[in-house]
Design an enzyme around this catalytic site. Structure first.
Site, PDB file in Angstrom:
ATOM      1  N   LEU A 379       3.732   0.789   3.391  1.00 31.18           N
ATOM      2  CA  LEU A 379       2.370   0.615   3.881  1.00 31.18           C
ATOM      3  C   LEU A 379       1.331   1.114   2.897  1.00 31.18           C
ATOM      4  O   LEU A 379       0.230   0.563   2.820  1.00 31.18           O
ATOM      5  CB  LEU A 379       2.228   1.323   5.233  1.00 31.18           C
ATOM      6  N   ASP A 380       1.653   2.154   2.144  1.00 28.18           N
ATOM      7  CA  ASP A 380       0.716   2.705   1.170  1.00 28.18           C
ATOM      8  C   ASP A 380       0.403   1.663   0.096  1.00 28.18           C
ATOM      9  O   ASP A 380      -0.758   1.372  -0.196  1.00 28.18           O
ATOM     10  CB  ASP A 380       1.327   3.960   0.542  1.00 28.18           C
TER      11      ASP A 380
END
Length: 642
Positions: A379-380
């Protein structure tokens, strides 16, 4: 600390130009950036031991160069640390000693004597962590009974069972599954040189502690009793069930083998997969074993005088962040467009990875950290790539990629409002008490830094501040903010990184810079500024008894994070910001870049840290260029989510 200074615009422009030119020179021909990613001595040591475990003919020149690297990184205390200028680490030192002895260093050499004395003074090799003891067991240096028992049948358990692979982090999953086969079959390293390290063990033994510092007494006693039962009941497992479990582990690895990018695209999983294929009887020519072995080789960094093995590679992360930094600069549109064009095809749109166990109805749409890791996008990276694509140009060609990335991130928000790195709601904290989890990093729960990034992305894409998911994320960050105003940084060192990440997201979401949450954070950053104008923080800040910020030498990347955080909070005119910019100008090298030996990347707190060689190349440029842009504008508010 209350002195003020004026930043000369001409000198600042020149510094930004030098940094921009230096970063542009390191762009690859196809448009992407990738910088070295360095950990500690553990992985280079394991790389040498893997060759001798398999009985391969070693590359003597490569061994020589890794030996140079290991000796150079030995600490003054005689051992090997987990990060630059860190304390003696027993496990890293045992592996480095073993590797150096394997390549021919005499035990009577002074550097070996110092290391051995330090090992014995700390209880000997029996006191190392679980993964080191498993490595020693594979070479016959210690008994398998000295390692926690994790039966291969674990992979067959139903998902509702309290101990299940899907309840662990992706990195634990990919490392453990091939390890289940190794533990079940207990192979012995070929070790053609017959190198052993009995001198690292105390005569009467010094068994590992029953409980790691992070583990509770009650849970540790429970899981310790379970381990006792498993050790004594191993021979009673039905043979057909055992065979089926090993086959399931093999199938898991083959499905996620990931070509030359390797299982999970991380060294420990890759190496374990090679050893698993070997002990299952795969020939060296078999495509699965051959490609797994090549994946390890691709992590090597070989220089003129030394070499080491990286834990993984970071091209997506490096490219996306470099694009953000360059977009703050000027005259880089063509290079940024090439970088983003390289990134777009790497979006995972056709594979539902392990994350779908928890969120089966969510469509894929994320980016991985590495060149390829389709089962494990994160997700980062996805949030950073989406923000870069959105910022560069709202073209039709990017619209679909942005929408799918946004959809995937929305779908993986955890119930507490935050986001983890790879999975939703991976917060089964009791699992960190099993004997195998002495590193305390078995899970991937929501964290402040990743949540700030995802929140910033949603805000940049126009998500209403009063939407349920935005409110939940802001409330999560407000809830986990520490009393001093800082936030924990899981993937960067540490509270400076977490504070910048959270501030950027919260401010982008529309929270007033005068909000108490923001004022406390800004005041904390200002209060910890060093006398030289920079900011710094040691990996020691991850210790369990952390009470308050402790001063540490300034670094370029951590200074940039603090500046970006303060500027997000509309503090561009604060004297502390000018002093930070001046620090970056004063420490910029002639080549336009910054030297940084200190580690600023988090792998597993207290266990594994990273030196991102790219961080001092793009973060200082980002901070200086943003400062120039805000000072030249009548608007003091950052327009982006990062």
């Amino acid at each position: 600390m209350d002195r003020t200074l004026t930043i000369d615009r001409t000198e600042l422009d020149a510094a930004i130009t030098r940094a921009t030119d230096a970063l542009l020179k390191q762009q690859r021909a196809d448009g992407h950036w990738v910088f070295e990613l360095e950990a500690d001595a553990t992985i280079p040591s394991e790389c040498i031991l893997l060759t001798h475990y398999l009985g391969e003919t070693p590359n003597l020149e490569l061994e020589r160069k890794i030996g140079v690297y290991l000796r150079r990184n030995q600490g003054k205390h005689g051992g090997w640390p987990l990060y630059y200028d860190g304390d003696f680490d027993l496990s890293a030192t045992v592996k480095a000693y073993f590797a150096l002895k394997m390549i021919g260093d005499s035990p009577d050499a002074q550097h070996m004597i110092r290391a051995r004395e330090g090992i014995l003074a700390r209880g000997g090799a029996d006191r190392t962590n679980v993964f080191t003891r498993i490595q020693l067991a594979l070479f016959g240096e210690t008994a398998w009974s000295n390692t926690p028992t994790v039966p291969a049948e674990l992979i067959l358990l139903p998902r509702w069972f309290p101990i299940h692979l899907s309840k662990m982090s992706y990195w634990a999953r990919t490392v453990i599954v091939p390890l289940l086969v190794l533990q079940a079959l207990k192979p012995r390293a070929r070790n053609p040189r017959s190198v052993h390290v009995p001198e690292l063990f105390l005569p009467h033994g010094s068994p590992a502690r029953n409980r790691a510092p992070h583990q509770s007494r009650g849970w540790a006693a429970f899981f310790g009793a379970l381990d006792w039962v498993l050790k004594r009941g191993d021979r009673f497992w039905p043979k057909n069930l055992h065979k089926r479990a090993i086959q399931a582990c093999e199938n898991f690895v083959v499905e996620r083998l990931n070509g030359e990018d390797g299982l999970g695209a991380i060294y420990p999983a890759m190496a374990n997969s090679v050893m698993m294929f070997d002990c299952l009887g795969y020939s060296t020519e078999h495509p699965h074993r051959a490609v797994a072995r090549r994946s390890v080789e691709k992590l090597l960094v070989v220089k003129d005088d030394e070499a080491y093995c990286q834990p993984c590679v970071s091209p997506v992360w490096d490219t996306a962040l470099a694009c953000h930094a360059l977009m703050e600069s000027s005259g880089t549109e063509e290079s940024v467009a090439r970088g983003l064009q390289w990134l777009k095809p790497l979006q995972v749109l056709d594979v539902k990875g392990d994350w779908a166990e928890e969120r089966p109805d969510v469509r894929p749409g994320g980016w991985a950290f590495q060149y390829n890791n389709a089962h494990y996008p994160d997700l980062d990276d996805t949030a950073v790539v989406v923000m870069a694509l959105d910022r560069a140009a709202k073209s039709e060609r990017s619209a679909e990629a942005i929408a799918r990335g946004n959809e995937w991130i929305e779908g993986l928000q955890s119930r507490n409002g935050g986001w983890g790195a790879f999975d939703a709601d991976n917060a089964y904290h009791y699992l960190n008490n099993i004997p195998f989890a002495d590193h305390g990093a078995l899970l991937d729960p929501p964290t402040e830094d990743v949540t700030g990034r995802c929140l910033g992305m949603l805000a940049q894409l126009g998500e209403p501040v009063d939407s349920p998911r935005m409110k939940a994320a802001i409330e999560y960050l407000e809830r986990v903010q520490l009393k001093d105003g800082s936030w924990f940084g899981r993937w960067g060192v540490n509270y400076i990184y977490g504070t910048w990440s959270a501030m950027a997201g919260v401010i982008a979401a529309g929270v007033d810079p005068k909000h108490p949450m923001m004022r406390k954070a800004a005041e904390w950053l200002i209060a910890i500024q060093n006398a030289d104008g920079g900011w710094g923080e040691s990996c020691d800040s991850y210790r369990l008894d952390y009470a308050d910020y402790e001063p540490a030498p300034s670094t370029a990347s951590q200074t940039a994070w603090a500046l970006l955080g303060l500027m997000a909070a509309a503090e561009v005119d604060h004297p502390a910001v000018a002093r930070g910019i001046a620090y970056l100008q004063e420490t910029q090298a002639q080549d336009g870049l910054w030297n940084q030996l200190h580690y600023a990347g988090g792998g597993f707190p207290r266990v594994f840290y990273l030196r991102y060689h790219g961080y001092p190349k793009f973060f200082p440029l980002w901070a200086m260029a943003r400062y120039r842009n805000l000072k030249a504008s009548n608007i003091r508010r950052v327009a982006q989510g990062l």
